[in-house]
Write a protein that holds these residues in place. Structure first.
Motif, PDB file in Angstrom:
ATOM      1  N   PRO A  46       0.962  -1.296  -0.006  1.00  0.00           N
ATOM      2  CA  PRO A  46      -0.164   0.100   0.112  1.00  0.00           C
ATOM      3  C   PRO A  46       0.639   1.310   0.139  1.00  0.00           C
ATOM      4  O   PRO A  46       2.131   1.101   0.300  1.00  0.00           O
ATOM      5  CB  PRO A  46      -0.739  -0.142   1.247  1.00  0.00           C
ATOM      6  N   SER A  47       0.241   2.441  -0.368  1.00  0.00           N
ATOM      7  CA  SER A  47       0.910   3.592  -0.253  1.00  0.00           C
ATOM      8  C   SER A  47       0.006   4.914  -0.495  1.00  0.00           C
ATOM      9  O   SER A  47      -1.233   4.671  -1.170  1.00  0.00           O
ATOM     10  CB  SER A  47       1.735   3.721  -1.525  1.00  0.00           C
ATOM     11  N   LEU A  48       0.415   5.744   0.195  1.00  0.00           N
ATOM     12  CA  LEU A  48      -0.654   6.976  -0.086  1.00  0.00           C
ATOM     13  C   LEU A  48       0.122   8.085  -0.868  1.00  0.00           C
ATOM     14  O   LEU A  48      -0.155   8.670  -1.993  1.00  0.00           O
ATOM     15  CB  LEU A  48      -1.340   7.559   1.254  1.00  0.00           C
ATOM     16  N   ARG A  49       1.481   8.395  -0.080  1.00  0.00           N
ATOM     17  CA  ARG A  49       2.264   9.476  -0.501  1.00  0.00           C
ATOM     18  C   ARG A  49       3.127   9.064  -1.834  1.00  0.00           C
ATOM     19  O   ARG A  49       3.126  10.051  -2.682  1.00  0.00           O
ATOM     20  CB  ARG A  49       3.207   9.787   0.713  1.00  0.00           C
ATOM     21  N   THR A  50       3.722   7.943  -1.767  1.00  0.00           N
ATOM     22  CA  THR A  50       4.480   7.759  -2.792  1.00  0.00           C
ATOM     23  C   THR A  50       3.691   7.524  -4.189  1.00  0.00           C
ATOM     24  O   THR A  50       4.128   8.153  -5.302  1.00  0.00           O
ATOM     25  CB  THR A  50       5.305   6.219  -2.364  1.00  0.00           C
ATOM     26  N   LEU A 108       9.197   0.589  -8.626  1.00  0.00           N
ATOM     27  CA  LEU A 108       8.819  -0.726  -7.948  1.00  0.00           C
ATOM     28  C   LEU A 108       8.604  -0.306  -6.544  1.00  0.00           C
ATOM     29  O   LEU A 108       9.826   0.239  -5.826  1.00  0.00           O
ATOM     30  CB  LEU A 108       9.850  -1.776  -7.967  1.00  0.00           C
ATOM     31  N   ARG A 109       7.379  -0.809  -5.937  1.00  0.00           N
ATOM     32  CA  ARG A 109       7.403  -0.864  -4.386  1.00  0.00           C
ATOM     33  C   ARG A 109       7.210  -2.528  -4.023  1.00  0.00           C
ATOM     34  O   ARG A 109       6.301  -2.857  -4.383  1.00  0.00           O
ATOM     35  CB  ARG A 109       6.418   0.076  -3.948  1.00  0.00           C
ATOM     36  N   VAL A 110       8.343  -2.996  -3.749  1.00  0.00           N
ATOM     37  CA  VAL A 110       8.426  -4.117  -3.445  1.00  0.00           C
ATOM     38  C   VAL A 110       9.198  -4.638  -2.194  1.00  0.00           C
ATOM     39  O   VAL A 110      10.100  -4.695  -2.099  1.00  0.00           O
ATOM     40  CB  VAL A 110       9.072  -5.114  -4.676  1.00  0.00           C
ATOM     41  N   MET A 140      10.785   2.511  -5.196  1.00  0.00           N
ATOM     42  CA  MET A 140       9.741   3.273  -4.467  1.00  0.00           C
ATOM     43  C   MET A 140       9.435   2.920  -2.686  1.00  0.00           C
ATOM     44  O   MET A 140       8.575   2.925  -2.274  1.00  0.00           O
ATOM     45  CB  MET A 140       8.237   3.435  -5.178  1.00  0.00           C
ATOM     46  N   GLU A 141      10.352   1.828  -2.449  1.00  0.00           N
ATOM     47  CA  GLU A 141      10.579   1.412  -1.246  1.00  0.00           C
ATOM     48  C   GLU A 141      10.631  -0.209  -1.324  1.00  0.00           C
ATOM     49  O   GLU A 141       9.769  -0.982  -2.079  1.00  0.00           O
ATOM     50  CB  GLU A 141       9.524   1.646  -0.205  1.00  0.00           C
ATOM     51  N   SER A 142      11.986  -0.571  -0.818  1.00  0.00           N
ATOM     52  CA  SER A 142      12.262  -2.213  -1.038  1.00  0.00           C
ATOM     53  C   SER A 142      12.241  -2.569   0.472  1.00  0.00           C
ATOM     54  O   SER A 142      12.278  -1.755   1.358  1.00  0.00           O
ATOM     55  CB  SER A 142      13.586  -2.497  -1.869  1.00  0.00           C
ATOM     56  N   CYS A 148      13.748   7.370  -2.196  1.00  0.00           N
ATOM     57  CA  CYS A 148      12.846   8.752  -2.386  1.00  0.00           C
ATOM     58  C   CYS A 148      12.572   9.405  -1.336  1.00  0.00           C
ATOM     59  O   CYS A 148      12.576  10.593  -1.079  1.00  0.00           O
ATOM     60  CB  CYS A 148      11.658   8.537  -3.136  1.00  0.00           C
ATOM     61  N   GLN A 149      12.224   8.750  -0.059  1.00  0.00           N
ATOM     62  CA  GLN A 149      12.071   9.138   1.092  1.00  0.00           C
ATOM     63  C   GLN A 149      13.319  10.002   1.699  1.00  0.00           C
ATOM     64  O   GLN A 149      13.045  11.145   2.225  1.00  0.00           O
ATOM     65  CB  GLN A 149      11.505   8.039   2.277  1.00  0.00           C
ATOM     66  N   ALA A 150      14.151   9.313   1.720  1.00  0.00           N
ATOM     67  CA  ALA A 150      15.594   9.735   2.097  1.00  0.00           C
ATOM     68  C   ALA A 150      15.945  11.353   1.555  1.00  0.00           C
ATOM     69  O   ALA A 150      16.389  12.194   1.905  1.00  0.00           O
ATOM     70  CB  ALA A 150      16.652   8.892   2.057  1.00  0.00           C
ATOM     71  N   HIS A 288       9.004  12.585  10.759  1.00  0.00           N
ATOM     72  CA  HIS A 288       8.526  11.089  10.519  1.00  0.00           C
ATOM     73  C   HIS A 288       8.013  11.123   8.980  1.00  0.00           C
ATOM     74  O   HIS A 288       7.517  11.723   8.445  1.00  0.00           O
ATOM     75  CB  HIS A 288       7.347  10.731  11.472  1.00  0.00           C
ATOM     76  N   CYS A 289       8.320   9.869   8.421  1.00  0.00           N
ATOM     77  CA  CYS A 289       8.264   9.782   6.911  1.00  0.00           C
ATOM     78  C   CYS A 289       6.387   9.520   6.764  1.00  0.00           C
ATOM     79  O   CYS A 289       6.247   9.600   5.611  1.00  0.00           O
ATOM     80  CB  CYS A 289       8.654   8.422   6.552  1.00  0.00           C
ATOM     81  N   LEU A 290       5.579   9.209   7.828  1.00  0.00           N
ATOM     82  CA  LEU A 290       4.241   9.128   7.646  1.00  0.00           C
ATOM     83  C   LEU A 290       4.175   7.688   6.685  1.00  0.00           C
ATOM     84  O   LEU A 290       4.816   7.603   5.870  1.00  0.00           O
ATOM     85  CB  LEU A 290       3.599  10.055   7.071  1.00  0.00           C
ATOM     86  N   PRO A 291       3.155   6.955   7.067  1.00  0.00           N
ATOM     87  CA  PRO A 291       1.916   7.098   8.009  1.00  0.00           C
ATOM     88  C   PRO A 291       2.419   6.806   9.442  1.00  0.00           C
ATOM     89  O   PRO A 291       3.485   5.972   9.517  1.00  0.00           O
ATOM     90  CB  PRO A 291       0.830   6.063   7.477  1.00  0.00           C
TER      91      PRO A 291
HETATM   92  N1   CP Z   1       6.617   7.596   3.494  1.00  0.00           N
HETATM   93  C1   CP Z   1       5.776   6.890   2.364  1.00  0.00           C
HETATM   94  O1   CP Z   1       6.568   6.227   1.649  1.00  0.00           O
HETATM   95  O2   CP Z   1       4.348   6.940   2.457  1.00  0.00           O
HETATM   96  P1   CP Z   1       3.519   5.897   1.731  1.00  0.00           P
HETATM   97  O3   CP Z   1       3.745   4.516   2.261  1.00  0.00           O
HETATM   98  O4   CP Z   1       2.022   6.486   2.078  1.00  0.00           O
HETATM   99  O5   CP Z   1       3.804   5.880   0.248  1.00  0.00           O
END
Ligand code: CP
Length: 330
Positions: A46-50, A108-110, A140-142, A148-150, A288-291
């Motif tokens: 899942p993701s909201l921001r990315t 990719l978010r995997v 997009m986060e492994s 991207c967050q950093a 904080h990166c959220l959520p």
């Molecule tokens: N911080 C971050 O990556 O948020 P999401 O999980 O909502 O994409």
């Protein structure tokens, strides 16, 4: 062919250039850098921001974007030589080359598969996708990294403090009902070290970040004139901090023992970031990166207070990622 996997794969001057470009884009957001280019965003978590910031960012760069969520396509096999008589109907060996024929770049978010600690520490899932791509891939986060967050976090720090070198950031573990991956703290630590910050990593005993990441961060900090220290003393963690970055993560040492890990996390509920903790800092901003879980990770008073910059951080995802896409596809 470029790849954006771990921010520390770039040199410090390259990261500085991305931050400069992100700051320019923030002032002047609309370009046609990606005119005629199509970008694919593949989410297996899942993701909201990315998701939203990439969709908006690609469009603001003049490109087209398609978002594919795990539930929309076939379960994918990543293991070489697997006999595919289970849930997975398609192998990444076909799926990723096919996507590469449609898109100019694929995100990719995997995240961590949770099958074994070794597999996740090798970032097996992300890398097994990435190795079959024939277009630039971005992370997009492994399991291990969230570059991207950093990048957005380093932009936010620079906006707040005006510089990175020898500025004091405390990355602190925080409570959470579930054991989370180490991707965000790993990438924040590496980025802050690479920028020459003085980084304190604070966590209860048993919650060490991966040894390879700590060693890399120490080497990067040494090259950049900064430092990395580790503590489990909360008072020492707060003292002198100009930035407090809170994040929870699971105990790698108890990866295969979820009940013991849960019991251990329960014992450290007092690691919530509250006003008493912030009062011991050097008037630090809260990141904080959220959520985020309110009143578990951080108290309402801190996250709603004047020192909190969590929404600025989330906004900076948009600007930082546009700079990254211009670098990746430029
Ligand atoms: N911080 C971050 O990556 O948020 P999401 O999980 O909502 O994409």
């Amino acid at each position: 062919m470029k790849r954006f996997y771990n921010l520390a794969d770039l040199t410090a001057p390259e990261v500085e250039q991305l931050l400069d470009d992100a700051a320019r884009i923030k002032k002047d957001p609309l370009t046609d850098d990606l005119r005629g280019r199509q970008v694919g965003l593949l989410f297996l978590a899942p993701s909201l921001r990315t998701r939203t910031s990439f969709e908006v960012g690609v469009r603001e760069l003049g490109g087209g974007v398609s978002t594919l969520e795990g539930a929309m396509f076939y379960a994918l096999e990543t293991r070489s030589g697997a006999r595919m008589d289970g849930d997975a109907a398609e192998h990444v060996r076909e799926a990723v080359p096919v996507l590469s024929r449609y898109f100019s770049a694929v995100g990719l978010r995997v995240m961590a598969g949770g099958r074994t600690r070794e597999e996740d520490l090798e970032d097996h899932r992300f890398l097994s996708f990435a190795e079959h791509a024939t277009v630039p891939i971005f992370n997009m986060e492994s399991a291990l990294y969230h570059p991207c967050q950093a990048l957005a976090d380093m932009l936010t720090v620079r906006e707040i403090l005006g510089s990175h070198r020898n500025r004091r950031i405390t990355l602190t573990w925080a409570p959470h009902p579930k054991p989370l991956p180490t991707a965000v703290p790993n990438s924040l630590l590496l980025a802050a070290a690479q920028m020459g910050m003085d980084v304190t990593v604070a966590h209860p005993e048993g919650y060490d970040l991966p040894g390879t990441v700590m060693a890399r961060a120490e080497a990067l900090a040494s090259m950049a004139g900064g430092s990395v220290r580790r503590t489990s003393d909360r008072a020492a963690a707060a003292a002198g901090a100009e930035i407090v970055y809170a994040k929870s993560w699971g105990a790698l040492s108890r990866y295969d023992a979820p009940d013991a890990e849960q019991a251990s996390r329960e014992r450290h509920r007092d690691w919530t970031i509250d006003e008493a903790f912030m009062a011991r800092t050097d008037d630090a901003r809260f990141m904080h990166c959220l959520p985020v879980r309110r009143n578990v990770v951080v108290s309402d008073a801190v996250i709603d207070g004047p020192r909190s910059v969590v929404v600025d951080q989330a906004e900076n995802r948009l600007h930082a990622q546009k700079a990254m896409l211009r670098w990746l596809l430029g």
